[in-house]
Design an enzyme around this catalytic site. Structure first.
Site, PDB file in Angstrom:
ATOM      1  N   GLY A 239      34.461  35.637  41.586  1.00  0.00           N
ATOM      2  CA  GLY A 239      33.847  36.594  40.661  1.00  0.00           C
ATOM      3  C   GLY A 239      32.424  36.980  40.993  1.00  0.00           C
ATOM      4  O   GLY A 239      31.817  37.733  40.235  1.00  0.00           O
ATOM      5  N   GLU A 273      35.996  30.161  44.837  1.00  0.00           N
ATOM      6  CA  GLU A 273      37.096  31.060  45.197  1.00  0.00           C
ATOM      7  C   GLU A 273      36.627  32.517  45.300  1.00  0.00           C
ATOM      8  O   GLU A 273      37.157  33.389  44.631  1.00  0.00           O
ATOM      9  CB  GLU A 273      38.203  30.985  44.136  1.00  0.00           C
ATOM     10  CG  GLU A 273      38.738  29.589  43.887  1.00  0.00           C
ATOM     11  CD  GLU A 273      39.650  29.486  42.665  1.00  0.00           C
ATOM     12  OE1 GLU A 273      40.462  28.556  42.602  1.00  0.00           O
ATOM     13  OE2 GLU A 273      39.550  30.345  41.754  1.00  0.00           O
ATOM     14  N   PRO A 274      35.628  32.789  46.124  1.00  0.00           N
ATOM     15  CA  PRO A 274      35.156  34.176  46.201  1.00  0.00           C
ATOM     16  C   PRO A 274      36.135  35.064  46.965  1.00  0.00           C
ATOM     17  O   PRO A 274      36.693  34.647  47.983  1.00  0.00           O
ATOM     18  CB  PRO A 274      33.841  34.055  46.968  1.00  0.00           C
ATOM     19  CG  PRO A 274      34.032  32.857  47.841  1.00  0.00           C
ATOM     20  CD  PRO A 274      34.918  31.907  47.069  1.00  0.00           C
ATOM     21  N   GLY A 275      36.380  36.239  46.463  1.00  0.00           N
ATOM     22  CA  GLY A 275      37.221  37.209  47.166  1.00  0.00           C
ATOM     23  C   GLY A 275      36.429  38.479  47.402  1.00  0.00           C
ATOM     24  O   GLY A 275      36.013  38.788  48.523  1.00  0.00           O
ATOM     25  N   ARG A 312      41.630  51.331  42.192  1.00  0.00           N
ATOM     26  CA  ARG A 312      40.562  50.820  41.320  1.00  0.00           C
ATOM     27  C   ARG A 312      39.942  51.863  40.398  1.00  0.00           C
ATOM     28  O   ARG A 312      39.733  51.578  39.216  1.00  0.00           O
ATOM     29  CB  ARG A 312      39.474  50.111  42.150  1.00  0.00           C
ATOM     30  CG  ARG A 312      40.019  48.885  42.908  1.00  0.00           C
ATOM     31  CD  ARG A 312      38.910  48.079  43.580  1.00  0.00           C
ATOM     32  NE  ARG A 312      38.084  47.425  42.599  1.00  0.00           N
ATOM     33  CZ  ARG A 312      36.881  47.830  42.240  1.00  0.00           C
ATOM     34  NH1 ARG A 312      36.323  48.866  42.837  1.00  0.00           N
ATOM     35  NH2 ARG A 312      36.218  47.194  41.307  1.00  0.00           N
ATOM     36  N   TYR A 316      40.583  50.597  36.750  1.00  0.00           N
ATOM     37  CA  TYR A 316      39.447  49.901  36.124  1.00  0.00           C
ATOM     38  C   TYR A 316      38.256  50.822  35.878  1.00  0.00           C
ATOM     39  O   TYR A 316      37.154  50.317  35.641  1.00  0.00           O
ATOM     40  CB  TYR A 316      38.918  48.797  37.045  1.00  0.00           C
ATOM     41  CG  TYR A 316      39.890  47.797  37.582  1.00  0.00           C
ATOM     42  CD1 TYR A 316      40.670  46.999  36.734  1.00  0.00           C
ATOM     43  CD2 TYR A 316      40.006  47.587  38.954  1.00  0.00           C
ATOM     44  CE1 TYR A 316      41.524  46.045  37.253  1.00  0.00           C
ATOM     45  CE2 TYR A 316      40.854  46.637  39.473  1.00  0.00           C
ATOM     46  CZ  TYR A 316      41.623  45.866  38.616  1.00  0.00           C
ATOM     47  OH  TYR A 316      42.449  44.914  39.139  1.00  0.00           O
ATOM     48  N   CYS A 353      50.864  62.800  41.945  1.00  0.00           N
ATOM     49  CA  CYS A 353      51.101  63.562  40.719  1.00  0.00           C
ATOM     50  C   CYS A 353      50.793  62.739  39.477  1.00  0.00           C
ATOM     51  O   CYS A 353      51.696  62.310  38.752  1.00  0.00           O
ATOM     52  CB  CYS A 353      52.541  64.060  40.702  1.00  0.00           C
ATOM     53  SG  CYS A 353      52.880  65.046  42.159  1.00  0.00           S
ATOM     54  N   GLU A 354      49.526  62.472  39.262  1.00  0.00           N
ATOM     55  CA  GLU A 354      49.014  61.762  38.085  1.00  0.00           C
ATOM     56  C   GLU A 354      47.599  62.270  37.867  1.00  0.00           C
ATOM     57  O   GLU A 354      46.831  62.374  38.825  1.00  0.00           O
ATOM     58  CB  GLU A 354      48.902  60.244  38.343  1.00  0.00           C
ATOM     59  CG  GLU A 354      50.175  59.508  38.635  1.00  0.00           C
ATOM     60  CD  GLU A 354      50.967  59.140  37.383  1.00  0.00           C
ATOM     61  OE1 GLU A 354      50.412  59.222  36.268  1.00  0.00           O
ATOM     62  OE2 GLU A 354      52.147  58.789  37.544  1.00  0.00           O
TER      63      GLU A 354
HETATM   64  C1  LIG Z   1      40.943  36.928  41.368  1.00  0.00           C
HETATM   65  C2  LIG Z   1      40.538  35.521  41.364  1.00  0.00           C
HETATM   66  C3  LIG Z   1      39.494  35.086  42.180  1.00  0.00           C
HETATM   67  C4  LIG Z   1      38.683  36.007  43.041  1.00  0.00           C
HETATM   68  O1  LIG Z   1      37.815  36.815  42.312  1.00  0.00           O
HETATM   69  P1  LIG Z   1      36.765  37.738  43.076  1.00  0.00           P
HETATM   70  O2  LIG Z   1      36.155  38.574  42.046  1.00  0.00           O
HETATM   71  O3  LIG Z   1      37.522  38.542  44.064  1.00  0.00           O
HETATM   72  O4  LIG Z   1      35.777  36.846  43.734  1.00  0.00           O
HETATM   73  C5  LIG Z   1      39.208  33.744  42.189  1.00  0.00           C
HETATM   74  N1  LIG Z   1      39.907  32.866  41.436  1.00  0.00           N
HETATM   75  C6  LIG Z   1      40.910  33.254  40.637  1.00  0.00           C
HETATM   76  C7  LIG Z   1      41.636  32.233  39.847  1.00  0.00           C
HETATM   77  C8  LIG Z   1      41.260  34.588  40.573  1.00  0.00           C
HETATM   78  O5  LIG Z   1      42.245  34.970  39.778  1.00  0.00           O
END
Ligand SMILES: *Cc1c(COP(=O)(O)O)cnc(C)c1O
Length: 425
Positions: A239, A273-275, A312, A316, A353-354
């Protein structure tokens, strides 16, 4: 570090002209910078180095095998939310003993796979899931490592669709249930409470929610230990903010400043858990203008990237910077400015088509003609990973740039690919 820069009036990725890539591979096309990807991973690692964290890159943000391989080779581990993602990280060569498995709906088959692969821990979201994990572990004569996902009731102040740590979200459990389930784990020879997990939402643009979460986590760990658990892991989820606009997201070091001392004090191992923050700004989406039209008092630029590519904005209300690849107006510092000299208020839309199929609405944008290229920035996270074939649109190619070199990491889909798994007689 920004690998996507305008040089001599046109956009480049590292040392390569973006227009050359578009010409060679067509549009729409995703372009990744290897240097940026690895730089962001390294920044998180460096920021938290005092506690030697396990960084579990969140695969759902972008699951391309080459991206996973690069991150794996650079020492990242992974956070997976499905059997499919677990399959992918194994393909990428991951050490599954450092992988965490999250998600509210793990099936018995997925749990079994996780146990076979000796994953670090399951992030458990409910009592029913805990029971299922215990039963599968028992059937395999194993002890399953778990961490309960605590809903800390913290407002991450993010979009309603991406907040996950407030009471009333489907994720995690409250502290009372957490304590009940912890007691259950203690009495169950097939379960081991290895840690505590929280993920507040995404993106979280301030450090305070992490401070609150880390405080809660360390309190809970102390309590668990006093009751006889050997709990040793704090997993604070992902996050971390991403700079979609300019430089608005705090650097990893600021999140670390509030988290690290608490983790040290509690004598715990830290998982993250960074994405988004790893992959988001390592990729752009390049599209080509098909038509422009004026209707209902508005100017529309219709280009060939659509909501099936990047959902996105539709899903969102997300903001992405957009600008031509070879612009007639110098890129602004404020892409949200209502008016920019030489620009006109424009809706930049796709062919699907949206009505929600747009990349940007009411945006000050320079004039563009048919065939010109447009860049959508910060497209690496939840871009290709959320793409679909809606409107029977083949998914775009993904290209990786490393210095001067360009490689295809996913081929553009063909019309044949669209119908490959459909059966007719
Ligand atoms: C989606 C998610 C993440 C990654 O979040 P980011 O905003 O991409 O860093 C980490 N942990 C869990 C459990 C998630 O569902």
């Amino acid at each position: 570090m920004n690998p996507f820069e305008y040089r001599a009036g046109e956009l480049c990725c590292e040392n390569v002209r973006v227009a050359d890539i578009a010409e060679r591979f067509g549009t729409p096309v995703w372009i990744y910078s290897k240097a940026k990807l690895l730089h962001e991973l390294q920044s998180v690692r460096a920021a938290f180095s005092a506690v030697d964290p396990v960084i579990c890159y969140s695969v759902k943000a972008n699951s391309n095998l080459s991206i996973l391989k690069l991150l794996n080779e650079a020492g990242s581990s992974f956070d997976v939310v499905s059997g499919g993602e677990l399959f992918r990280v194994k393909r990428a060569g991951a050490d599954t003993t450092r992988v965490v498995f999250a998600g509210v709906g793990k099936t018995d088959a997925e749990i079994r796979q996780g146990l076979e692969d000796n994953i670090l821990m399951f992030n458990v979201e409910s009592e029913a899931e805990l029971d299922a994990i215990s039963a599968v572990a028992q059937s395999m004569n194993r002890v399953a490592p778990v961490a309960m996902r605590l809903n800390p009731d913290i407002d991450g102040k993010t979009h309603a669709k991406t907040t996950t740590g407030k009471k009333g979200n489907k994720f995690g459990m409250d502290i009372e249930r957490h304590n009940e389930l912890a007691a259950k784990v203690l009495a169950d020879p097939h379960l081991e409470l290895r840690g505590i997990h929280m993920h507040i939402g995404s993106p979280i643009m301030t450090t305070d929610p992490y401070l609150q979460a880390a405080k809660k986590a360390t309190d809970v760990v102390r309590e668990l230990r006093s009751r006889g658990h050997k709990t040793n892991w704090i997993n604070l989820g992902g996050g971390f903010g991403l700079s979609y606009r300019g430089n608005e997201a705090p650097p990893a070091s600021e999140y670390a400043r509030v988290i690290v001392p608490l983790v040290q004090e509690a004598g715990c191992r830290l998982a993250l858990e960074p994405g988004r923050s790893i992959v988001g700004n390592a990729c752009v989406l390049i599209s080509q203008v098909i038509y422009t039209k004026r209707e209902g008092g508005k100017l529309f630029v219709i280009q060939d990237a659509a909501m099936n590519d990047l959902v996105r904005p539709a899903m969102y209300d997300a903001f992405h910077r957009l600008w031509p690849v070879q612009p007639r107006v110098t890129p602004p510092t404020d892409y949200e400015a209502e008016s920019i000299p030489g620009c006109e208020t424009t809706d930049i839309v796709g062919p699907v088509c949206e009505s929600s199929d747009y990349l940007a609405q009411k945006r000050a944008f320079p004039p563009v003609n048919r065939g010109e290229l447009i860049c959508t920035f910060s497209a690496g996270a939840y871009g290709m990973a959320m793409s679909s074939n809606y409107n029977s649109r083949p998914r775009a190619a993904e290209i990786l740039v490393d210095g001067d070199s360009v490689s295809v990491i996913r081929e553009r889909e063909t019309y044949e690919d669209l119908v490959r798994s459909e059966l007719t007689d």
